[in-house]
Design a protein around this motif. Sequence first.
Motif, PDB file in Angstrom:
ATOM      1  N   GLU A  56      -6.534  17.080  -4.841  1.00  0.00           N
ATOM      2  CA  GLU A  56      -7.904  16.628  -4.526  1.00  0.00           C
ATOM      3  C   GLU A  56      -7.809  15.236  -3.943  1.00  0.00           C
ATOM      4  N   ASN A  57      -8.528  15.025  -2.833  1.00  0.00           N
ATOM      5  CA  ASN A  57      -8.492  13.743  -2.132  1.00  0.00           C
ATOM      6  C   ASN A  57      -9.651  13.677  -1.141  1.00  0.00           C
ATOM      7  N   PRO A  58      -9.983  12.494  -0.669  1.00  0.00           N
ATOM      8  CA  PRO A  58     -11.006  12.386   0.373  1.00  0.00           C
ATOM      9  C   PRO A  58     -10.555  13.038   1.685  1.00  0.00           C
ATOM     10  N   LEU A  59     -11.533  13.283   2.559  1.00  0.00           N
ATOM     11  CA  LEU A  59     -11.258  14.028   3.799  1.00  0.00           C
ATOM     12  C   LEU A  59     -10.218  13.339   4.677  1.00  0.00           C
ATOM     13  N   TRP A  60     -10.239  12.007   4.730  1.00  0.00           N
ATOM     14  CA  TRP A  60      -9.278  11.330   5.617  1.00  0.00           C
ATOM     15  C   TRP A  60      -7.841  11.627   5.194  1.00  0.00           C
ATOM     16  N   VAL A  61      -7.613  11.768   3.873  1.00  0.00           N
ATOM     17  CA  VAL A  61      -6.259  12.032   3.371  1.00  0.00           C
ATOM     18  C   VAL A  61      -5.818  13.425   3.802  1.00  0.00           C
TER      19      VAL A  61
ATOM     20  N   ALA B 209      -6.657   4.835   4.941  1.00  0.00           N
ATOM     21  CA  ALA B 209      -7.738   3.967   4.446  1.00  0.00           C
ATOM     22  C   ALA B 209      -7.225   2.651   3.850  1.00  0.00           C
ATOM     23  N   GLN B 210      -6.163   2.737   3.035  1.00  0.00           N
ATOM     24  CA  GLN B 210      -5.627   1.514   2.425  1.00  0.00           C
ATOM     25  C   GLN B 210      -5.138   0.559   3.517  1.00  0.00           C
ATOM     26  N   ASN B 211      -4.473   1.140   4.539  1.00  0.00           N
ATOM     27  CA  ASN B 211      -3.889   0.295   5.589  1.00  0.00           C
ATOM     28  C   ASN B 211      -4.951  -0.356   6.465  1.00  0.00           C
TER      29      ASN B 211
ATOM     30  N   VAL C 191       0.887  -1.170   0.000  1.00  0.00           N
ATOM     31  CA  VAL C 191       0.000   0.000   0.000  1.00  0.00           C
ATOM     32  C   VAL C 191       0.927   1.223   0.000  1.00  0.00           C
ATOM     33  N   VAL C 192       0.481   2.314  -0.611  1.00  0.00           N
ATOM     34  CA  VAL C 192       1.380   3.477  -0.705  1.00  0.00           C
ATOM     35  C   VAL C 192       1.314   4.346   0.546  1.00  0.00           C
ATOM     36  N   THR C 193       0.219   4.249   1.281  1.00  0.00           N
ATOM     37  CA  THR C 193      -0.014   5.188   2.382  1.00  0.00           C
ATOM     38  C   THR C 193       0.499   4.645   3.714  1.00  0.00           C
TER      39      THR C 193
ATOM     40  N   GLY D 266       3.027  10.864  -8.201  1.00  0.00           N
ATOM     41  CA  GLY D 266       2.712   9.805  -7.240  1.00  0.00           C
ATOM     42  C   GLY D 266       2.491  10.410  -5.857  1.00  0.00           C
ATOM     43  N   TRP D 267       2.123   9.572  -4.923  1.00  0.00           N
ATOM     44  CA  TRP D 267       1.883   9.990  -3.550  1.00  0.00           C
ATOM     45  C   TRP D 267       3.130   9.710  -2.721  1.00  0.00           C
ATOM     46  N   PRO D 268       3.517  10.508  -1.710  1.00  0.00           N
ATOM     47  CA  PRO D 268       2.839  11.679  -1.134  1.00  0.00           C
ATOM     48  C   PRO D 268       3.238  12.995  -1.788  1.00  0.00           C
TER      49      PRO D 268
HETATM   50  O1  EAX Z   1      -4.636   7.822  -0.565  1.00  0.00           O
HETATM   51  O2  EAX Z   1      -2.559   9.517  -4.761  1.00  0.00           O
HETATM   52  C1  EAX Z   1      -3.652   9.804  -4.287  1.00  0.00           C
HETATM   53  O3  EAX Z   1      -4.163  10.912  -4.383  1.00  0.00           O
HETATM   54  C2  EAX Z   1      -4.382   8.749  -3.565  1.00  0.00           C
HETATM   55  O4  EAX Z   1      -5.658   9.174  -3.192  1.00  0.00           O
HETATM   56  C3  EAX Z   1      -3.487   8.269  -2.488  1.00  0.00           C
HETATM   57  O5  EAX Z   1      -3.673   6.906  -2.471  1.00  0.00           O
HETATM   58  C4  EAX Z   1      -3.792   8.747  -1.127  1.00  0.00           C
END
Ligand code: EAX
Length: 331
Positions: free
Chosen positions: A206-211, A40-42, A33-35, A190-192
């Motif tokens: 742009e990303n969900p609130l948890w990010v 959320a992924q974890n 997982v990247v995060t 790529g992330w982060p």
């Molecule tokens: O969860 O790269 C992104 O913007 C993704 O949403 C990333 O997985 C963070």
Amino acid sequence: MKIWAKRLALFCVGLMLLGGSSAWAGATIKLGVVTKPGSAQNVCAEKFKELLEARSDYQVKIYHSASLGTETQILQQIQMNTVQMGVITAGPFDVFIPEVRVINYPFLFADAREVDQVLDGPAGQKLLKALEKARFKGLAFSENGFRHLTNNVRPVHTVDDVKGIKIRVMESVLHKELWRLLGANPTPMGWPIYTELQQGTIDAQENPLWVIWTYKLYEVQKYLSLTGHVYSAHIDVANLDWFNGLPAADQELIQRCMQEAALYQRQWNRDNEADFLSKLKAAGMQVNEHPDLATFRARVSDIRNLDIYAGSEVQAMLEAFLDAVRQIRGQ
Ligand code: EAX
């Protein structure tokens, strides 16, 4: 001669044991997982590890926090089977399998109920199957969630406010095209991305609130607009040939554990959304909870006629998804 026969028999029993499901006993599955932990992924990956290890002799080793590189790079490692599994945001898949663009179709889903019905129904299953063309076994959908816009330039209410803003997008063909259409200046990365936001290489993301909360983006972003422009699924995958080489019972178990983990994780995300929003407000972000989404929708109304959705397979998948949504809405 007798002793020799006995030894042979023992040897055969040993072979049978090895050939049965215990051949895989204690095998370690690498999962990427990247995060970072707590994301959320974890949450999905850790639940999967907990369930599978409790029900089998498998060990799951989770590689997180970009230790394997970007999500695109993790997908490449899964294809090579140096990593067997991953919980990966849908966006970067679309370079490998263009059909995945349908999940990220802007404003496709109105809410989580529609998401669940479509992804867990025939349309979602059809999409998981399509991943096999790129040698991925699609196991389940967990979620990143609905994506919202943050930036440092100005409060965003209508689509015109997005004009010219330098925005980081995922390494996804669809996302780049979407933000170009909306009038922004998108750069795939790529992330982060905290440092890039901090240094001003980019003004927006742009990303969900948890990010936005977990990665402290509120420290480097002033404005948040709840655009919910794209629903961001994770696709939980395995290397197809590795998976197909496992005993049938193990395949079934792995699939079941991942499906349970994904359902658990979606609920986790939804239960925490309101809390993330109040934390972001408390941290000082200026939040527009009701941007004029009609102006955004109008700007992307033609997106399905663009090249990114061209091709009969992508069009057929898009029709399956749009149809499934129409059915839920009784249209
Ligand atoms: O969860 O790269 C992104 O913007 C993704 O949403 C990333 O997985 C963070």
